[in-house]
Design an enzyme around this catalytic site. Sequence first.
Site, PDB file in Angstrom:
ATOM      1  N   HIS A 186      49.551  28.349  42.586  1.00  0.00           N
ATOM      2  CA  HIS A 186      49.529  29.795  42.859  1.00  0.00           C
ATOM      3  C   HIS A 186      49.389  30.617  41.571  1.00  0.00           C
ATOM      4  CE1 HIS A 186      50.923  29.041  47.032  1.00  0.00           C
ATOM      5  NE2 HIS A 186      51.633  28.080  46.466  1.00  0.00           N
ATOM      6  N   SER A 316      30.188  37.908  21.947  1.00  0.00           N
ATOM      7  CA  SER A 316      30.177  39.349  22.188  1.00  0.00           C
ATOM      8  C   SER A 316      29.263  40.053  21.201  1.00  0.00           C
ATOM      9  CB  SER A 316      31.597  39.917  22.064  1.00  0.00           C
ATOM     10  OG  SER A 316      31.587  41.329  22.159  1.00  0.00           O
TER      11      SER A 316
END
Length: 462
Positions: A186, A316
Amino acid sequence: MEYRIERDTMGEVKVPADKFWGAQTQRSKENFKIGSEKMPMRVVKAFAILKRSTALANKRLGNLDAEKAEAIAAVCDDVLKGKYDDNFPLVVWQTGSGTQSNMNMNEVVANRATALLKEKNSDQTIHPNDDVNRSQSSNDTFPTAMHVAAVLAVYEQLVPALDQLRNTLDEKAKAYNDIVKIGRTHLQDATPLTLGQEISGWVHMLDRSKEMILEATDKMRALAIGGTAVGTGINAHPEFGELVSEEITKLTGQTFSSSPNKFHALTSHDEITYAHGALKALAADLMKIANDVRWLASGPRCGIGEIVIPENEPGSSIMPGKVNPTQSEALTMIAAQIMGNDATIGFAASQGNFELNVFKPVIIYNFLQSVQLLSDGMNSFHDKCAVGIEPNKETIQENLSNSLMLVTALNPHIGYENAAKIAKLAHKEGLTLKEAALKLELLTEEQFNEMVKPEDMVKPKA
């Protein structure tokens, strides 16, 4: 450009003089100026395999002159070698039966085979319909080519790529089997496991995917050839389908057989839909693996950072020094595309009306694209990412030590509720589990050290 005049039942057509295709191919080029998606070369090569096999089968049955059959086979061999790749210009967006691609092959083979015979001083000419397409219809040849192309693509492209990635991950699993780390469910901390155990789950996914893909691929070994126009086999010898399947088997090294029900083979594409479902299952597994890799490698300082992956290129255009998990990103996009292809194939396969499905080109186009993308994607992910996966042992140990879920080891000794009290207190007050256990006076330090050993929590215990 120089042209010659070709003729069909609708009249004369100008065709480039340096190409072997004929009138019907030219009409298709002019009538379907749609998109840039060409009929896959694997379908073209599958047609060459088929036309070679039908010529030899017709020769065996006494339905085609030996000289003609051998000339047809010779041209098909050249097509398979890539000699005439520029003679197959048609797009996927054509008649849904693939008739124009069938005729493209018939015309190229007929014209080139006739030229070969003339070079041998033969006065015979080879007709695209009467000779190359003898005992056949586009309605049984195109689905046959679909299955041949699909089976060969799986075995020649997909399986080697899958095996390579699987084997490298298996090596990683074995190499890192003693590195204990925190598990996660989870997206929350869970009980420990080893990095090797975690990767072994990925390996088993790929093993199961391969099993499912090969089992599904076997469904496509039954061929439509011999069904001709509507499945009755009109204008074909009763043994034609089996003989052609035998010839295809000899040529490819893959076992094919004549479909037991040609009506099904022409109007349904449930087998290729089923097989693509297995490709979708592989895509789902690859999506999960790629996501796990980029999550585990996230950071470098503010993420999970438990593994290190290769730095392949700047990440980037604005943030200096940033490096991104680009191979994972490419593979997840591929997985998304395969899931979209599956939707297209499923819908197209549902559109068989009466005796024929007329969505055949888009079905095989998407199937082969999925195989190509999955194969290339796995190869790229393997070469540029998987081979370079390394553990970040310092971060792994730090995360393991900080995890509250190690408290699970105390359940058999002090019970679930007391263990929960320790975890909650530790979390609330920023304590270690040991400090919380001692503060609550539930355990001594010696007892805690004996009961909470991460390395003992990674396997069943009697």
